[in-house]
Design an enzyme around this catalytic site. Structure first.
Site, mmCIF file in Angstrom:
data_model
loop_
_atom_site.group_PDB
_atom_site.id
_atom_site.type_symbol
_atom_site.label_atom_id
_atom_site.label_comp_id
_atom_site.label_asym_id
_atom_site.label_seq_id
_atom_site.Cartn_x
_atom_site.Cartn_y
_atom_site.Cartn_z
ATOM 1 C CG MET A 31 -1.906 -1.179 1.180
ATOM 2 S SD MET A 31 -3.451 -0.877 2.049
ATOM 3 C CE MET A 31 -2.872 -0.597 3.707
ATOM 4 N N GLY A 32 2.167 1.101 -0.331
ATOM 5 C CA GLY A 32 3.050 2.262 -0.394
ATOM 6 C C GLY A 32 3.521 2.700 0.979
ATOM 7 C CG HIS A 35 8.380 0.272 6.194
ATOM 8 N ND1 HIS A 35 8.630 -1.079 6.244
ATOM 9 C CD2 HIS A 35 7.035 0.412 6.379
ATOM 10 C CE1 HIS A 35 7.504 -1.727 6.478
ATOM 11 N NE2 HIS A 35 6.517 -0.850 6.551
ATOM 12 C CG HIS A 38 6.934 -2.009 2.292
ATOM 13 N ND1 HIS A 38 6.828 -0.884 3.078
ATOM 14 C CD2 HIS A 38 5.691 -2.561 2.277
ATOM 15 C CE1 HIS A 38 5.580 -0.748 3.506
ATOM 16 N NE2 HIS A 38 4.872 -1.753 3.047
ATOM 17 N N GLY A 148 4.735 -10.356 3.952
ATOM 18 C CA GLY A 148 5.489 -10.254 5.192
ATOM 19 C C GLY A 148 4.825 -11.023 6.331
ATOM 20 C CD GLN A 154 -2.029 -8.745 4.194
ATOM 21 O OE1 GLN A 154 -2.835 -7.840 4.298
ATOM 22 N NE2 GLN A 154 -0.762 -8.528 3.899
ATOM 23 N NE ARG A 188 -3.087 1.489 9.748
ATOM 24 C CZ ARG A 188 -3.450 0.493 8.929
ATOM 25 N NH1 ARG A 188 -2.759 -0.628 8.912
ATOM 26 N NH2 ARG A 188 -4.500 0.616 8.140
#
Ligand code: AMP
Length: 290
Positions: A31-32, A35, A38, A148, A154, A188
């Site tokens: 989702m961009g 960091h 990712h 991840g 997820q 976040r």
């Protein structure tokens, strides 16, 4: 020579062309607000594949009505620069209207590992995740996709969907990258106030406490109580702190040898999640025969 692709048909054609030329294509959905977490997925994909595609799409259907969709960080220029430095060939950044065309009325509904924890806290979240991941896999028909362990539940949901629908793509789950104090990297984390940032270490600390107690043979109730105490003592408002089966996320049976510890909670308006697979422990010794 990096290219940002917006159109799903164009993206699919590029991937088909690469694969037809014998190249192995790796895909990292994001989702961009990228960091080092990712970046670790991208690095793994680069090692294992000839071409890497990274998608950047803040997916509206996985956010609840009271959640942070509108304020979610969007840093496309910095993201593109980071991905260029990692040699990523294609960035897939679709418009919301091409992912969800007007009148869109179709969703993938997931059960099994989606039901507990985040599924309870965020109703509909995993249906949104499964739906967008399926659409992304259609636009980016790669050989393998990288996720991840940070979002363990997820990754289980995606693996289950791939199996259940027979989607022709491999799934690789990569370890969680952490800040020096143990906080799991997350887009976040940028929301945390200066006062709350040091308190956020409570999540990883509670997981380490769980691992120690688990290895020492403690029972589930004791471990979960200690996790909650650790979180509360740092001022984290707890959503859950629990042990579960690492594959099904069902409650642990007695004498379980494998477990995962999962935590979620809030500091101010920032919601954080983390998890840790616990070391496999031998079956408890049987009591003396009488
Ligand atoms: P997101 O952009 O938050 O949707 O995350 C995109 C992918 O990066 C997901 O597969 C995440 O699990 C993964 N990811 C996020 N944070 C980390 C981290 N700290 N370490 C490893 N992977 C991560």
């Amino acid at each position: 020579m990096q290219q940002v692709v917006h159109d799903p048909d164009h993206m699919r054609a590029l991937v088909h062309e690469a694969r037809a030329a014998g190249q192995r294509v790796g895909f990292v959905p994001t989702m961009g607000a990228l960091h080092a977490g990712h970046a670790s997925l991208v690095a793994r994909a680069s090692r294992e594949c000839d071409v890497v595609v990274v998608s950047i799409f803040v997916n509206p259907t996985q956010f609840g009505p009271q959640e942070d969709f509108t304020r979610y960080p969007r840093t496309l220029a910095a993201d593109t620069a980071l991905l260029a430095a990692h040699g990523v060939r294609w960035i897939y950044a679709p418009e919301a209207s091409s992912v969800y065309p007007p009148g869109d009325a179709t969703r993938i509904v997931v059960g099994g590992p989606a039901v507990r924890f985040e599924g309870e806290q965020r109703p509909g979240h995993f249906d949104g995740v499964a739906t967008v991941v399926c659409k992304l896999f259609l636009a980016v028909p790669a050989d393998v996709a990288y996720f991840g362990a940070k979002d363990w539940q997820q990754s289980l949901v995606v693996k289950r969907m791939v199996r259940d629908l027979g989607l022709p793509i491999g799934i690789v789950v990569c370890p969680t990258m952490r800040e020096p104090d143990g906080l799991a990297m997350s887009s976040r984390n940028a929301y945390l106030s200066v006062a709350d940032r040091p308190r956020a270490v409570a999540l990883s600390e509670s997981l380490h406490r769980a691992a120690e107690l688990w290895s020492a043979g403690a029972d589930t109730a004791t471990i979960e109580r200690t996790m909650r105490e650790t979180l509360s003592s740092h001022g984290v408002v707890i959503d859950y702190a629990a042990l579960a089966d690492p594959e099904s996320l069902d409650p642990l049976p007695k004498n379980a040898t494998r477990a995962i510890a999962l935590v979620a909670g809030r500091l101010g308006s920032t919601r954080l999640i983390d998890n840790m697979e616990l070391p496999t422990r031998g079956s408890p010794e049987r009591g003396a025969e009488t």
